[in-house]
Design an enzyme around this catalytic site. Structure first.
Site, PDB file in Angstrom:
ATOM      1  N   HIS A 196      -1.520  -1.479  -1.121  1.00  0.00           N
ATOM      2  CA  HIS A 196      -2.426  -1.225  -2.258  1.00  0.00           C
ATOM      3  C   HIS A 196      -1.874  -1.848  -3.538  1.00  0.00           C
ATOM      4  CE1 HIS A 196      -3.326   2.429   0.340  1.00  0.00           C
ATOM      5  NE2 HIS A 196      -4.508   1.879   0.204  1.00  0.00           N
ATOM      6  N   ARG A 244      -1.313   5.362   7.500  1.00  0.00           N
ATOM      7  CA  ARG A 244      -1.195   6.102   8.771  1.00  0.00           C
ATOM      8  C   ARG A 244       0.189   5.950   9.402  1.00  0.00           C
ATOM      9  NH1 ARG A 244      -7.014   4.497   9.135  1.00  0.00           N
ATOM     10  NH2 ARG A 244      -8.166   6.456   9.186  1.00  0.00           N
TER      11      ARG A 244
END
Ligand code: PAF
Length: 284
Positions: A35, A185
């Site tokens: 990100h 994840r």
């Protein structure tokens, strides 16, 4: 950095900055370096970077991990601020969706392959939230990571279909030192699974060599599948290995075109996806 939680406040901020160049980084939070790379590239292209932070219930199926999806708002704010984000937009679900919607967006192309095949409705949820964010933030540029290459293809299709005045900026996948693609994840992998996980990218790189040395898409797929199957030792199962023309996501591989070679593997508590985009050589 401003934290904005309501549509009303976001609209008044957007009106205040007028004609300045705005970029949007849509996220579901639990920020990682992937990100932050999106933010860095967004900052380079705009006066203001807006990062949205919203775990979108519409894109999770009934048996998917909406409740288990990792969330840590305070940590996300800190990372966003350090990365140079100007505005974090983090609405609640009620704020964004309110009542049951009377209009639904349905994606008809690029979705019946890869993750879209096993996640019916997922990309309908993605384009719904992204369309709302485009309307609210009115960005000139929106940054999306190629780790979710199908999502990039679907969003490019959305922009073309609905004439959003937004340029989609594709950002290369950020990886750990051992090649594992960064993902929220990854925290759900056990120690044994984490040791095993880099095999996904290793297998993709072998598949890439098959393509760049003149092998067919089918040969590349088989090579990747065999490498994964030989290495799995019962730690993970292969969900898919597929290759398509990009970004059409059709099997019609174009001469001189780009091929997406993509993998999904199921570990006990995490499904990992990864891919490589391969520019085909001039002569095959
Ligand atoms: O890639 C994601 O995290 C999500 O699909 C997105 C684009 C933020 C939409 O909810």
């Amino acid at each position: 950095m401003q934290v904005i939680r309501t549509i009303k406040d976001l609209r008044s901020w957007r009106n205040e900055i007028g004609n300045s160049i705005v970029s949007l980084v849509p996220t579901m939070g639990y920020l990682h370096e992937g990100h932050l790379q999106l933010v860095e590239e967004a900052n380079d292209q705009s006066d203001y970077t807006v990062l949205s932070l919203f775990v979108n219930p519409l894109q999770f199926g009934p048996n998917e991990d909406f409740d288990k999806y990792p969330r840590d708002e305070a940590r996300d704010f800190e990372l966003a601020e350090k990365a140079g984000v100007d505005v974090v937009f983090c609405p609640t679900s009620d704020e964004l969706y309110g009542e049951e919607p009377s209009v639904q967006l349905i994606v008809t192309k690029r979705v019946n392959v890869l993750c879209g095949k096993s996640r019916p409705g997922h990309f309908d949820g993605v384009v719904t939230v992204v369309s709302k964010l485009f309307h609210l933030v009115q960005p000139h540029v929106a940054c999306f990571g190629l780790k979710d290459a199908q999502q990039v293809a679907v969003i490019e299709g959305l922009v073309a279909a609905l004439d959003f005045p937004v340029r989609i900026h594709r950002v290369a996948t950020v990886r750990e030192a051992d090649g594992l693609a960064k993902s929220s994840r990854n925290v759900r992998l056990s120690a044994v699974e984490r040791d095993m996980a880099p095999i996904v990218y290793e297998a993709l790189c072998i598949g890439k060599t098959v393509l760049t040395t003149g092998g067919s898409a089918n040969a590349a797929v088989e090579t990747v599948r065999n490498k994964l199957a030989d290495s799995a030792q019962g730690v993970f199962t292969i969900d898919y290995v597929e290759a398509y023309d990009f970004p059409s996501l059709t099997p019609d591989i174009q001469l001189n075109g780009e091929v997406l070679l993509a993998v999904a593997c199921q570990f006990e508590n995490a499904r990992l996806i990864d891919n490589v985009l391969v520019q085909l050589p001039e002569k095959r």
